[in-house]
Design a protein around this motif. Sequence first.
Motif, PDB file in Angstrom:
ATOM      1  N   GLY A 236       0.401  -1.031  -0.189  1.00 53.08           N
ATOM      2  CA  GLY A 236       0.011   0.411  -0.295  1.00 53.08           C
ATOM      3  C   GLY A 236       0.929   1.033  -0.109  1.00 53.08           C
ATOM      4  N   ALA A 237       0.324   2.440  -0.696  1.00 51.02           N
ATOM      5  CA  ALA A 237       0.804   3.465  -1.159  1.00 51.02           C
ATOM      6  C   ALA A 237       0.525   4.372  -0.727  1.00 51.02           C
ATOM      7  CB  ALA A 237       1.612   3.825  -2.217  1.00 51.02           C
ATOM      8  N   SER A 238      -0.839   4.677   0.004  1.00 55.89           N
ATOM      9  CA  SER A 238      -1.700   5.586  -0.091  1.00 55.89           C
ATOM     10  C   SER A 238      -1.020   6.108   1.116  1.00 55.89           C
ATOM     11  CB  SER A 238      -2.581   5.036   0.062  1.00 55.89           C
ATOM     12  OG  SER A 238      -3.475   4.739   1.584  1.00 55.89           O
ATOM     13  N   THR A 258       6.816   6.237 -13.311  1.00 53.94           N
ATOM     14  CA  THR A 258       7.727   7.069 -13.673  1.00 53.94           C
ATOM     15  C   THR A 258       8.992   6.549 -12.663  1.00 53.94           C
ATOM     16  OG1 THR A 258       7.161   9.351 -12.886  1.00 53.94           O
ATOM     17  CG2 THR A 258       7.082   8.554 -15.009  1.00 53.94           C
ATOM     18  N   TYR A 259      10.133   6.678 -12.707  1.00 53.22           N
ATOM     19  CA  TYR A 259      11.371   6.700 -11.998  1.00 53.22           C
ATOM     20  C   TYR A 259      11.710   7.782 -11.451  1.00 53.22           C
ATOM     21  CZ  TYR A 259      12.566   2.841 -14.866  1.00 53.22           C
ATOM     22  OH  TYR A 259      12.290   1.866 -15.922  1.00 53.22           O
ATOM     23  N   GLU A 260      11.228   9.212 -11.595  1.00 51.45           N
ATOM     24  CA  GLU A 260      10.984  10.269 -10.301  1.00 51.45           C
ATOM     25  C   GLU A 260       9.734  10.607  -9.081  1.00 51.45           C
ATOM     26  OE1 GLU A 260      10.205  15.410 -10.326  1.00 51.45           O
ATOM     27  OE2 GLU A 260       9.895  13.950 -12.381  1.00 51.45           O
ATOM     28  N   LEU A 261       8.601   9.240  -9.390  1.00 49.52           N
ATOM     29  CA  LEU A 261       7.938   9.596  -8.569  1.00 49.52           C
ATOM     30  C   LEU A 261       7.849   7.957  -7.582  1.00 49.52           C
ATOM     31  CD1 LEU A 261       4.632   9.043 -11.188  1.00 49.52           C
ATOM     32  CD2 LEU A 261       5.363  10.977  -8.893  1.00 49.52           C
ATOM     33  N   LEU A 262       8.905   7.160  -8.241  1.00 48.24           N
ATOM     34  CA  LEU A 262       9.378   6.059  -7.850  1.00 48.24           C
ATOM     35  C   LEU A 262      10.378   6.685  -6.043  1.00 48.24           C
ATOM     36  CD1 LEU A 262       9.415   3.335  -6.835  1.00 48.24           C
ATOM     37  CD2 LEU A 262      11.485   3.476  -9.249  1.00 48.24           C
ATOM     38  N   ALA A 263      11.471   7.599  -7.211  1.00 38.82           N
ATOM     39  CA  ALA A 263      12.406   7.996  -5.973  1.00 38.82           C
ATOM     40  C   ALA A 263      11.452   8.818  -4.921  1.00 38.82           C
ATOM     41  CB  ALA A 263      13.182   9.018  -6.848  1.00 38.82           C
ATOM     42  N   GLY A 264       9.915   9.590  -5.472  1.00 40.69           N
ATOM     43  CA  GLY A 264      10.001  10.467  -4.199  1.00 40.69           C
ATOM     44  C   GLY A 264       8.653   9.276  -3.115  1.00 40.69           C
ATOM     45  N   SER A 265       8.052   8.151  -3.500  1.00 39.85           N
ATOM     46  CA  SER A 265       7.689   7.443  -3.114  1.00 39.85           C
ATOM     47  C   SER A 265       8.340   6.988  -2.086  1.00 39.85           C
ATOM     48  CB  SER A 265       7.294   6.484  -3.499  1.00 39.85           C
ATOM     49  OG  SER A 265       5.570   7.171  -5.074  1.00 39.85           O
ATOM     50  N   ILE A 266       9.893   6.275  -2.277  1.00 37.35           N
ATOM     51  CA  ILE A 266      10.955   5.782  -1.622  1.00 37.35           C
ATOM     52  C   ILE A 266      11.063   6.289  -0.459  1.00 37.35           C
ATOM     53  CG2 ILE A 266      13.185   4.796  -1.782  1.00 37.35           C
ATOM     54  CD1 ILE A 266      12.684   3.693  -4.792  1.00 37.35           C
ATOM     55  N   ALA A 267      11.557   7.810  -0.821  1.00 34.22           N
ATOM     56  CA  ALA A 267      11.713   8.813   0.375  1.00 34.22           C
ATOM     57  C   ALA A 267      10.559   9.597   0.915  1.00 34.22           C
ATOM     58  CB  ALA A 267      11.420  10.473  -0.738  1.00 34.22           C
ATOM     59  N   LYS A 268       9.207   9.270   0.934  1.00 38.14           N
ATOM     60  CA  LYS A 268       8.507   9.470   1.654  1.00 38.14           C
ATOM     61  C   LYS A 268       8.178   8.326   2.437  1.00 38.14           C
ATOM     62  CE  LYS A 268       5.217  12.224  -0.747  1.00 38.14           C
ATOM     63  NZ  LYS A 268       4.271  12.237  -1.763  1.00 38.14           N
ATOM     64  N   THR A 269       8.496   6.544   2.091  1.00 42.74           N
ATOM     65  CA  THR A 269       8.264   5.434   2.594  1.00 42.74           C
ATOM     66  C   THR A 269       9.498   5.854   3.727  1.00 42.74           C
ATOM     67  OG1 THR A 269       7.986   4.285   0.537  1.00 42.74           O
ATOM     68  CG2 THR A 269       8.946   3.392   2.567  1.00 42.74           C
ATOM     69  N   ARG A 270      10.551   5.820   3.521  1.00 38.51           N
ATOM     70  CA  ARG A 270      11.763   5.928   4.399  1.00 38.51           C
ATOM     71  C   ARG A 270      11.591   6.654   5.628  1.00 38.51           C
ATOM     72  NH1 ARG A 270      15.219   1.740   2.311  1.00 38.51           N
ATOM     73  NH2 ARG A 270      15.587   1.537   0.006  1.00 38.51           N
ATOM     74  N   GLN A 271      11.340   8.031   5.044  1.00 40.44           N
ATOM     75  CA  GLN A 271      11.079   9.173   6.174  1.00 40.44           C
ATOM     76  C   GLN A 271       9.770   8.098   7.384  1.00 40.44           C
ATOM     77  OE1 GLN A 271      12.586  11.515   7.215  1.00 40.44           O
ATOM     78  NE2 GLN A 271      10.902  11.870   8.620  1.00 40.44           N
TER      79      GLN A 271
END
Length: 468
Positions: A236-238, A258-271
């Motif tokens: 889940g990524a909501s 897109t990989y730009e969106l992937l990077a943003g999601s990963i940053a939020k996940t780790r935070q």
Amino acid sequence: MEGELIVSSKRQILFNAFDMNCVGHQSPGLWRHPQDQSRDYNKLSYWTNLAQTLEKGLFDGLFIADVLGPYDVYGGNANAALKSGAQVPVNDPFLLVSAMAAVTEHLGFGVTAGTAYEHPFPFARRLATLDHLTNGRVGWNVVTGYLPSAARNMGNDDQMEHDRRYDHADEYLEVIYKLLEGSWEDDAVQFNRETGVFTDHTKVHNIEHEGEFFKVPGAAVTEPSPQRTPVIYQAGASTRGRAFSAKHAEATFLNSPTYELLAGSIAKTRQALVEVGRDPYDIRVFGMQTIITGATDEEAQEKYRELAQYADVEGALALMSGWMGTDFAKYDLDAPIGHIESNAIQSAAETFRKASGDGEEWTVRKLAEWTGVGGFGPVLIGSGATVAEELIKIQDETDVDGFNLAYHITPGTFEDIVEYVVPELQERGRYKTEYSDGTLRHKLFGRGDHLPESHIGAGYKLGANAAV
């Protein structure tokens, strides 16, 4: 540590194969391709051969998706899904694992199961059983459910409201932790032929759980398995899904066009992990990816052109309608997506809205074309060297740990990756050259078989009555 291999000081890329116990998993229509063998999904030989192929390629795991209902949002019925073979018919994923474990030694298995329709007590037994039989190579992909058809077939009018499903899942996980971590002490099983004591009853504890959704007074009926709690996967990524993941997940799957969106999601996940007191790298992040490869770039491009001829537009839209909770049969193929409110996969709708911010309008037709070969995630086309370089670039720029590799045809997709991509990654020092020993959790993190102290589930391991 003996048995551990450090190939390079460079970060290693992880691979999971993404499959489902069905025909049209992510690329509906491609079962018509003469080299596709997904029609054999209901034969054990398909799965055992696939497992051996993946282990030959040193894949970390086989991730098996699942649904409990047909995709019937598109057109208000399941006709398009049935016609195109889009994730229906579909069989139980759990029953595949024992056979695959018997013909492999290291490959992990991430099995999808929902929290909505099975009581946690018998499910905890199933998890522990598989963990025993695989010698600790199993993980559980926790899903809360999103298809209304599944809810109706289980006697409900619809799914619970999106965030409420995660409240229910939180308690479901609490019961699982109490049973698998806290009810049996490590040395409860004595197996003492002289005294005649198999299990010391003083070391087995009733969990006495009484919550909003579940009442479970007793102890687990299984002895502790190699990992106790299998590796927890979550997708889940909501906003609510990310909070759930931060609390429970050890591995997560993110689908971004897109990989730009992937990077943003990963940053939020780790935070999000940091915010709940965990290390940001206590989770392994896998990005959705489809790879079409060959001996040369030209050969790979030709493969893609051939594959695209078999894509089923209606089947693709049936999948997208179910994923996003919107009936795309109501829209013209060239209509823009616009703002979609969905009680299904909210993260999917958010992702496409963000993707349209690059100046290119997302339309229904573009959705269908995107999904036609490889599903929701991005597609990489090129020789093994080209793909390897791009995967390395993606990891370096997005902070992703690895890739959840969808197939276009099976097992051909995975055979090509093993033949062309894996050696190129190994040559660059970015992929293991042999497996490390131990359980799936130890292979992924290198720090033992059990949940780490920082994980919420570890707080239940001293006995259920003392658990927080």
